[in-house]
Design a protein around this motif. Structure first.
Motif, short mmCIF file in Angstrom:
data_model
loop_
_atom_site.label_atom_id
_atom_site.label_comp_id
_atom_site.label_asym_id
_atom_site.label_seq_id
_atom_site.Cartn_x
_atom_site.Cartn_y
_atom_site.Cartn_z
N ASP A 26 0.81 -1.22 0.00
CA ASP A 26 0.00 0.00 0.00
C ASP A 26 0.84 1.27 0.00
O ASP A 26 0.30 2.36 0.07
CB ASP A 26 -0.94 0.00 1.20
CG ASP A 26 -1.99 -1.10 1.10
OD1 ASP A 26 -2.38 -1.45 -0.03
OD2 ASP A 26 -2.39 -1.62 2.15
N GLY A 27 2.15 1.11 -0.06
CA GLY A 27 3.02 2.28 -0.12
C GLY A 27 4.15 2.20 0.87
O GLY A 27 4.26 1.26 1.65
N PRO A 28 5.01 3.22 0.84
CA PRO A 28 6.19 3.23 1.70
C PRO A 28 5.85 3.23 3.19
O PRO A 28 4.80 3.72 3.60
CB PRO A 28 6.90 4.54 1.33
CG PRO A 28 6.31 4.98 0.06
CD PRO A 28 4.93 4.41 -0.01
N LYS A 29 6.77 2.67 3.96
CA LYS A 29 6.68 2.68 5.42
C LYS A 29 8.03 3.13 5.96
O LYS A 29 9.06 2.92 5.31
CB LYS A 29 6.40 1.27 5.96
CG LYS A 29 5.13 0.64 5.48
CD LYS A 29 3.99 1.03 6.37
CE LYS A 29 2.76 0.22 6.05
NZ LYS A 29 1.74 0.95 5.37
N ARG A 73 10.26 1.31 0.19
CA ARG A 73 9.12 0.90 -0.64
C ARG A 73 9.58 -0.21 -1.56
O ARG A 73 10.77 -0.44 -1.76
CB ARG A 73 8.58 2.08 -1.45
CG ARG A 73 9.50 2.58 -2.53
CD ARG A 73 8.76 3.55 -3.47
NE ARG A 73 9.64 4.09 -4.47
CZ ARG A 73 9.99 3.47 -5.60
NH1 ARG A 73 9.53 2.27 -5.86
NH2 ARG A 73 10.79 4.04 -6.47
N LYS A 76 9.05 -0.80 -8.37
CA LYS A 76 7.80 -0.66 -9.15
C LYS A 76 7.27 -2.00 -9.65
O LYS A 76 6.08 -2.23 -9.64
CB LYS A 76 8.00 0.28 -10.33
CG LYS A 76 8.28 1.71 -9.92
CD LYS A 76 7.08 2.34 -9.27
CE LYS A 76 7.35 3.77 -8.89
NZ LYS A 76 6.34 4.37 -8.08
N GLU A 79 5.35 -3.79 -6.82
CA GLU A 79 4.24 -3.12 -6.17
C GLU A 79 2.89 -3.72 -6.57
O GLU A 79 1.94 -3.65 -5.81
CB GLU A 79 4.27 -1.62 -6.47
CG GLU A 79 5.39 -0.92 -5.73
CD GLU A 79 5.52 0.53 -6.08
OE1 GLU A 79 4.97 0.96 -7.12
OE2 GLU A 79 6.17 1.25 -5.32
#
Length: 85
Positions: A26-29, A73, A76, A79
């Protein structure tokens, strides 16, 4: 550096990679958030987590402000993958 695969046939590494994909899909942490969530899943040593991060080629991301934390993250191409695929 090529390191030997654990004697479990890579199952621990694959498990850790799946966890990272799930956490980061769901995206970077932040690094701290990521490590905390991995520990919540359980069964992943620090060494296995390090190998999984390297294998996935996690991308470090720094915020625009100097005080912003480092985040990670997925690349690409990872993802869009879902856990277990």
């Amino acid at each position: 550096i090529n390191r030997p695969v654990p004697s479990d046939g890579g199952q621990k590494l694959n498990y850790a990679m799946g966890i990272l994909r799930t956490i980061l899909r769901d995206g970077p942490k932040t690094v701290d958030e990521m490590e905390e969530q991995v520990k919540a899943f359980g069964g992943v040593s620090d060494a296995t987590l390090r190998r999984a991060r390297m294998q996935l080629g996690l991308v470090p991301v720094k915020g625009k402000k100097r005080t912003d934390p480092w985040m990670v993250r997925l690349r690409k191409d990872d993802e869009l993958r879902k856990f277990g695929q």
